[in-house]
Design an enzyme around this catalytic site. Structure first.
Site, PDB file in Angstrom:
ATOM      1  N   HIS A   1      37.912  44.895  42.138  1.00 39.70           N
ATOM      2  CA  HIS A   1      38.559  46.039  41.495  1.00 39.70           C
ATOM      3  C   HIS A   1      37.447  47.009  41.118  1.00 39.70           C
ATOM      4  CE1 HIS A   1      41.128  42.560  40.321  1.00 39.70           C
ATOM      5  NE2 HIS A   1      42.147  43.403  40.375  1.00 39.70           N
TER       6      HIS A   1
ATOM      7  N   ASP B   1      35.665  46.017  38.024  1.00 36.62           N
ATOM      8  CA  ASP B   1      34.830  44.792  38.037  1.00 36.62           C
ATOM      9  C   ASP B   1      33.403  45.145  38.388  1.00 36.62           C
ATOM     10  OD1 ASP B   1      37.286  43.428  38.066  1.00 36.62           O
ATOM     11  OD2 ASP B   1      37.212  43.161  40.245  1.00 36.62           O
TER      12      ASP B   1
HETATM   13  C1  XLS Z   1      46.525  38.825  39.276  1.00 39.04           C
HETATM   14  C2  XLS Z   1      46.277  39.254  40.647  1.00 39.04           C
HETATM   15  C3  XLS Z   1      45.062  40.139  40.833  1.00 39.04           C
HETATM   16  C4  XLS Z   1      45.095  40.786  42.185  1.00 39.04           C
HETATM   17  C5  XLS Z   1      44.212  41.972  42.320  1.00 39.04           C
HETATM   18  O1  XLS Z   1      47.323  37.950  38.999  1.00 39.04           O
HETATM   19  O2  XLS Z   1      46.206  38.135  41.458  1.00 39.04           O
HETATM   20  O3  XLS Z   1      43.905  39.421  40.635  1.00 39.04           O
HETATM   21  O4  XLS Z   1      44.769  39.892  43.185  1.00 39.04           O
HETATM   22  O5  XLS Z   1      44.529  42.977  41.430  1.00 39.04           O
END
Ligand code: XLS
Ligand code: NI
Ligand code: NI
Length: 435
Positions: free
Chosen positions: A100, A103
């Site tokens: 993201h 991140d």
């Molecule tokens: C959360 C999601 C997230 C997505 C990406 O539950 O899995 O991590 O994969 O935003």
């Protein structure tokens, strides 16, 4: 610089190895059905879990030891984390990663500054990718953590929040393009509602679709050729998330004319939260030619949250790889470990045990699935089970060349139909032969 000085490069040592820092089953160059294991799996590490997850839970704070991280929201700290992450990718032999925007780079106190920070970290990641031979599976924008998104981003009741989210998507798409990302994901954790008392559902869905259409248009403009994904999840953090499961996502994409532009990124624990198996979710997506990528993890039946555990269940990995083989393999997608260590596994070496275990579990799943396919008895049973559709009245129905009148006449002259056993127990026994 070595951030994990005690961890060797993980290599394949075979099933009899007792070395915890070795693969027992994942042998990257081994050929299965004519393709290397590495190319079948396309393993990816999730930046958010490896580098940013302190392992807090609703009842307690972070436990993870991250000696390299000074905990500051600075670009310098972000650049250092990226170096650590690429050492981790090197040592585990994972070829891809996912992130993201927030991140990899800090969210600063205004959008322009956050964008500049993201650009700086993106440039650094580009250098690291080249130096280490790693690739970006997909990027995404975090449209769920900041308080401004507490009531949604693409589905916010506030147009200014929508615009802010759109700006973040634009910048995250720019970063994904710059890094040669093979995909771009939308997971709408807050794109849903907490109560319908305050919610105009139709309007929110129209807005969400508008955001996705703008992303498709922007991709064309900047020359981003990657695959767009939607990641279903029924709830958590929202009470109800609109993209609740494969079927709901496909319906949404069809309704808003987005089918040709999006595939699904399916996550195991989200399937189970939706009350489905991963096999079910994959089967639904494949039937619509829409399975793109997988967030590989598993849930805990006793807890009932999105516990995002590392996949270790061999029945699960076998069924996933059987479906992946059946659809002819991944094209743009892969197996992204959207998984975190347990809060108790707070030492850096636990990151390695977790990923080694997940990779070995999928390697065993792949080998079991390939054995099952080579044996052919299960497929043969299924083909036989439906064989009445291959000729005669069945073929006529499938070809849409009959009518209720003709079928009525046929049934009247045919007596009571005889149907064979489904043989579930036999098939379950067969499956066990391969695991
Ligand atoms: C959360 C999601 C997230 C997505 C990406 O539950 O899995 O991590 O994969 O935003
Ligand atoms: Ni996910
Ligand atoms: Ni999840």
């Amino acid at each position: 610089m070595a951030f994990f000085p005690d961890i060797p490069k993980i290599t394949y040592e075979g099933p009899s190895s007792k070395n915890p820092f070795a693969f027992k089953h994942y042998n990257p160059d081994e050929l299965i059905e004519g393709k290397t294991m590495r190319d079948h799996m396309r393993f990816a590490a999730a930046y958010w879990h490896v580098m940013r997850n302190g392992l807090s839970d609703p009842f307690g704070g972070a436990t993870a030891l991250m000696p390299w991280d000074d905990q500051s929201d600075t670009v310098d700290n972000a650049l250092k984390r990226a170096d650590v992450f690429f050492e981790f990718l090197d040592k585990t032999g994972i070829d891809y990663y996912c992130f993201h925007d927030r991140d990899i780079a800090p969210e600063l106190n205004d959008l322009a500054k956050s964008n500049t920070a993201l650009e700086k970290v993106t440039a650094h990641l580009k250098g690291l990718q080249q130096a280490h031979g790693k690739k970006l599976l997909w990027g995404t924008a975090c449209l769920f953590s900041h308080p401004r998104y507490s009531q949604g981003a693409g589905t916010s009741p506030c147009a200014d929040v929508f615009a802010y989210g759109a700006a973040q998507v634009k910048a995250a798409m720019d970063a994904t393009l710059a890094l040669g990302g093979e995909g771009y994901t939308f997971w709408g954790g807050r794109e849903g509602y907490s109560t319908l008392l305050n919610t105009d559902m139709k309007r929110e869905l129209d807005h969400l679709a508008a955001l996705l259409h703008m992303a498709v248009d922007y991709a064309k403009k900047i020359g981003f050729k990657g695959q767009f994904y939607i990641e279903p999840k029924p709830r958590e953090p929202s009470t109800h998330q609109y993209d609740s499961d494969s079927a709901a996502c496909l319906n949404f994409l069809r309704e808003y004319g987005l089918m040709g532009h999006f595939k699904l990124n399916l996550e195991t624990n989200h399937a189970t939260l939706a009350g489905h198996t991963m096999l079910h979710e994959m089967t639904v997506a494949i039937a619509a030619d829409s399975l793109g990528s997988i967030d590989a993890n598993q849930g805990d039946e006793l807890i009932g949250w999105d516990t995002d555990q590392f996949p270790t269940d061999l029945y699960l990995t076998t069924s996933i790889m059987q479906k992946v083989l059946e659809m002819g393999g991944f094209t743009t997608g892969g197996l992204n470990f959207d998984a975190k260590r347990r809060r108790e596994s707070h030492e850096p070496e636990d990151l390695f045990h977790a990923h080694i275990g997940g990779m070995d579990a999928f390697a065993r799943g792949l080998k079991s699935a390939a054995r099952m396919r080579a044996d052919g008895r299960i497929a043969e049973f299924v083909a036989k089970r439906y064989s009445s559709w291959d000729s005669g009245i069945g073929a006529k129905i499938e070809a849409k060349q009959t009518s209720l009148e003709e079928l009525s006449a046929y049934a009247l002259g045919n007596g009571e139909p005889a149907i064979g056993s489904g043989r579930q127990e036999l098939l379950e026994n067969l499956l066990n032969e391969f695991i």
